[in-house]
Design an enzyme around this catalytic site. Structure first.
Site, PDB file in Angstrom:
ATOM      1  N   GLU A 399       0.816  -1.213   0.000  1.00 42.03           N
ATOM      2  CA  GLU A 399       0.000   0.000   0.000  1.00 42.03           C
ATOM      3  C   GLU A 399       0.853   1.268   0.000  1.00 42.03           C
ATOM      4  O   GLU A 399       0.501   2.287   0.613  1.00 42.03           O
ATOM      5  CB  GLU A 399      -0.972  -0.009   1.182  1.00 42.03           C
ATOM      6  N   GLU A 495      -4.091  -9.873   1.803  1.00 45.73           N
ATOM      7  CA  GLU A 495      -4.532  -9.594   3.172  1.00 45.73           C
ATOM      8  C   GLU A 495      -6.040  -9.650   3.237  1.00 45.73           C
ATOM      9  O   GLU A 495      -6.726  -9.010   2.434  1.00 45.73           O
ATOM     10  CB  GLU A 495      -4.100  -8.190   3.625  1.00 45.73           C
TER      11      GLU A 495
END
Length: 558
Positions: A399, A495
């Protein structure tokens, strides 16, 4: 050290492809840094034409004189004689045909197959299994999508920490008659001091439109049985070239069992060039060119678990604790463990535990507020460690775009550079990054050419209209969207999970029973393509949005 691991929570924007209600929100603080020799190729056999020319001595050939027409007798002194000489060359031609029988049968190696699709549609490439008996290095193939205009591809870059001489094998093409042949050559490069060096320059070319470029790369295969999973390819344009993922070796029997509903189909045939059209809409199987097995990407199961080697206070766990945790992950039935960075002796200790337990590692290069330059040392650490038989995937950045640590173009360039460094160190597996869906939608065009598989973090809790029991269906809907962003590339959910404590986010309610319900839903719908977050609660983190950031530990749910 804490400053290097904290990130600012950022809200996700809406999507033109997904309902705003189905977007992930406020989840960036999860991701802090604390946070086949083969038998020798047979000789080429064929027909040989041998031309033999014999040269003889010149031969005198007399020419007969025609009968004389009666005429007055000439004076004696005018008589003359004429002699004509002609030289002939005698040539004899003989053709000899030699038929050679190879001493050994042809050996097929598990190199990537290249298939061209002339029309759009959904195609299925069947699974294949091959056995290799000797170690050999051959030319494999890889591909990258080039934008229109002048572009570069290939090449080898290495990172050294001191003066070093690098001997690097590389694949290239050479003329062979009217065609070209892929060959492996070796170059020696002297790096005078620490730094990054281009050992093999990339190739520069011009393409008038966006083009998938297929080019050779070195591939080394050790003895073993190799499997290539079935592939479902969605072709959205004509004359599309697809490189099948490289075969991966089967794990020894001591390894953790694969999810029961996603067994790898196998055949004993050589890879076929026939592509069968199919109407299936299932997610294509992901694969890797490394020596470690890669998870299936459809169906139920529990593929991977994230692991950070930190104590509740934020320090590094002891080696004994790390080894025990990795053993627990194996005992719970997982096949993969995802690691975010290289600190706290992660490579050495988690690697040792993974080797002992038969687990496969998904490595990480963490990018923080220092940007891509600050992550270069981790690339070097991984390249020097080089335990590639344990690795199926390397994730460069977690990210990083979402957190504002770099731009999409900066990340794409860094991924390409890291891939070259890993390849120079012997890695032949996949490399990617991971971002939430909104970043992929806005930046996919810049990232797709640099990755081998699309990695995303998909957390249903941050959608206020998704209940715990709907978690799996929600993640699958996001995967369906992501599959369209980088055509021809698989999707892996790096995730996913549900918090056990905190404040409600609309219909998304945290709690132990809700976590259990969500994990069950995720396992049933997308478990075989997902890495669950996380092994234990992370009490060293700040509470974050909805006060849930510390409470995602879920190993007890398995």
């Amino acid at each position: 050290m804490k400053a290097a691991i904290l990130a600012t929570a950022a809200a996700l924007t809406g999507s033109a492809l997904a309902d705003v209600a189905h977007m992930r929100r406020g989840h960036d603080s999860f991701h802090h840094r604390r946070a086949m020799h083969a038998q020798e190729p047979e000789e080429t056999c064929g027909c040989t034409t041998e031309v033999i020319t014999f040269y003889g001595s010149p031969t005198l050939v007399p020419i007969s004189t025609p009968s004389a027409t009666p005429t007055p007798a000439p004076a004696p002194e005018t008589t003359s004689t004429e002699e004509v000489t002609t030289t002939l060359h005698s040539t004899s031609t003989s053709t000899v045909t030699v038929t050679a029988t190879p001493e050994t049968p042809e050996v097929t190696l598990p190199t990537p197959g290249v298939t061209s699709f002339s029309s759009t549609g959904v195609y299925t490439i069947p699974a294949t299994t091959l056995t290799v008996t000797d170690t050999t290095t051959v030319c494999g193939a890889t591909s990258t999508e080039l934008p229109s205009g002048t572009a570069t591809y290939g090449g080898v870059t290495t990172v050294v920490e001191t003066s070093t001489t690098v001997v690097c094998p590389y694949a290239t093409v050479k003329p062979s008659g009217s065609t070209v042949t892929s060959v492996i050559e070796t170059t020696t490069y002297v790096c005078p001091s620490a730094g990054t060096y281009t050992v093999v320059p990339p190739t520069t070319t011009y393409v008038p439109t966006s083009t998938v470029m297929v080019y050779p790369t070195p591939a080394t295969f050790t003895p073993g049985t190799y499997t290539q999973d079935a592939q479902t390819v969605t072709v959205t344009r004509t004359d599309y070239t697809y490189v099948c993922p490289t075969f991966h070796p089967e794990l020894p029997s001591s390894s953790a069992p694969a999810p029961t509903t996603s067994a790898v189909p196998t055949t004993t045939a050589v890879p076929t060039s026939t592509v069968v059209p199919s109407s299936t809409t299932s997610v294509p199987a992901s694969s890797s060119s490394s020596s470690a097995e890669v998870p299936q990407t459809t169906g139920s199961g529990q593929m991977g678990m994230t692991y950070s080697p930190y104590t509740n206070a934020g320090g590094c766990k002891s080696k004994a604790d790390v080894l025990q945790d990795i053993a627990t992950i194996k005992q719970k039935g997982f096949t993969h463990v995802r690691v975010y960075s290289t600190d706290c002796s992660s490579l050495e200790w988690i690697g040792e535990g993974a080797k002992q337990q038969g687990l496969i590692m998904i490595l990480g290069v963490y990018i923080d507020s220092s940007g891509v330059s600050g992550a270069q040392s981790q690339v070097t650490d991984i390249a020097n460690w080089a335990e590639w038989d344990l690795v199926s995937l390397i994730v460069v950045g977690n990210e990083a775009i979402q957190n504002g640590y770099c731009t999409a173009s900066e990340l794409a360039s860094f991924i390409t550079s890291a891939k070259q460094a890993f390849k120079a160190a012997g890695y032949s597996g996949q490399v990617t990054t991971t971002e939430p869906i909104n970043v992929w939608e806005s930046s996919g065009s810049a990232l797709c050419s640099s990755i081998d598989i699309l990695g995303a973090n998909i957390h249903p809790f941050f959608n206020s209209e998704v209940t715990a029991s709907q978690a799996g269906k929600f993640v699958q809907s996001q995967v369906d969207i992501l599959e369209k962003i980088c055509p021809g590339k698989d999707v892996i959910n790096l995730e996913t999970g549900w918090p056990s404590k905190g404040s409600a986010n609309g219909l998304a309610i945290p709690g132990t029973s809700q976590q259990s319900e969500a994990i069950k839903s995720l396992r049933n719908d997308v478990g075989a393509l997902s890495v669950f977050f996380s092994f234990s609660n992370d009490l060293w983190k700040s509470p974050g949005a909805f006060d849930v950031e510390q409470y995602w530990g879920c190993i007890d749910q398995f």
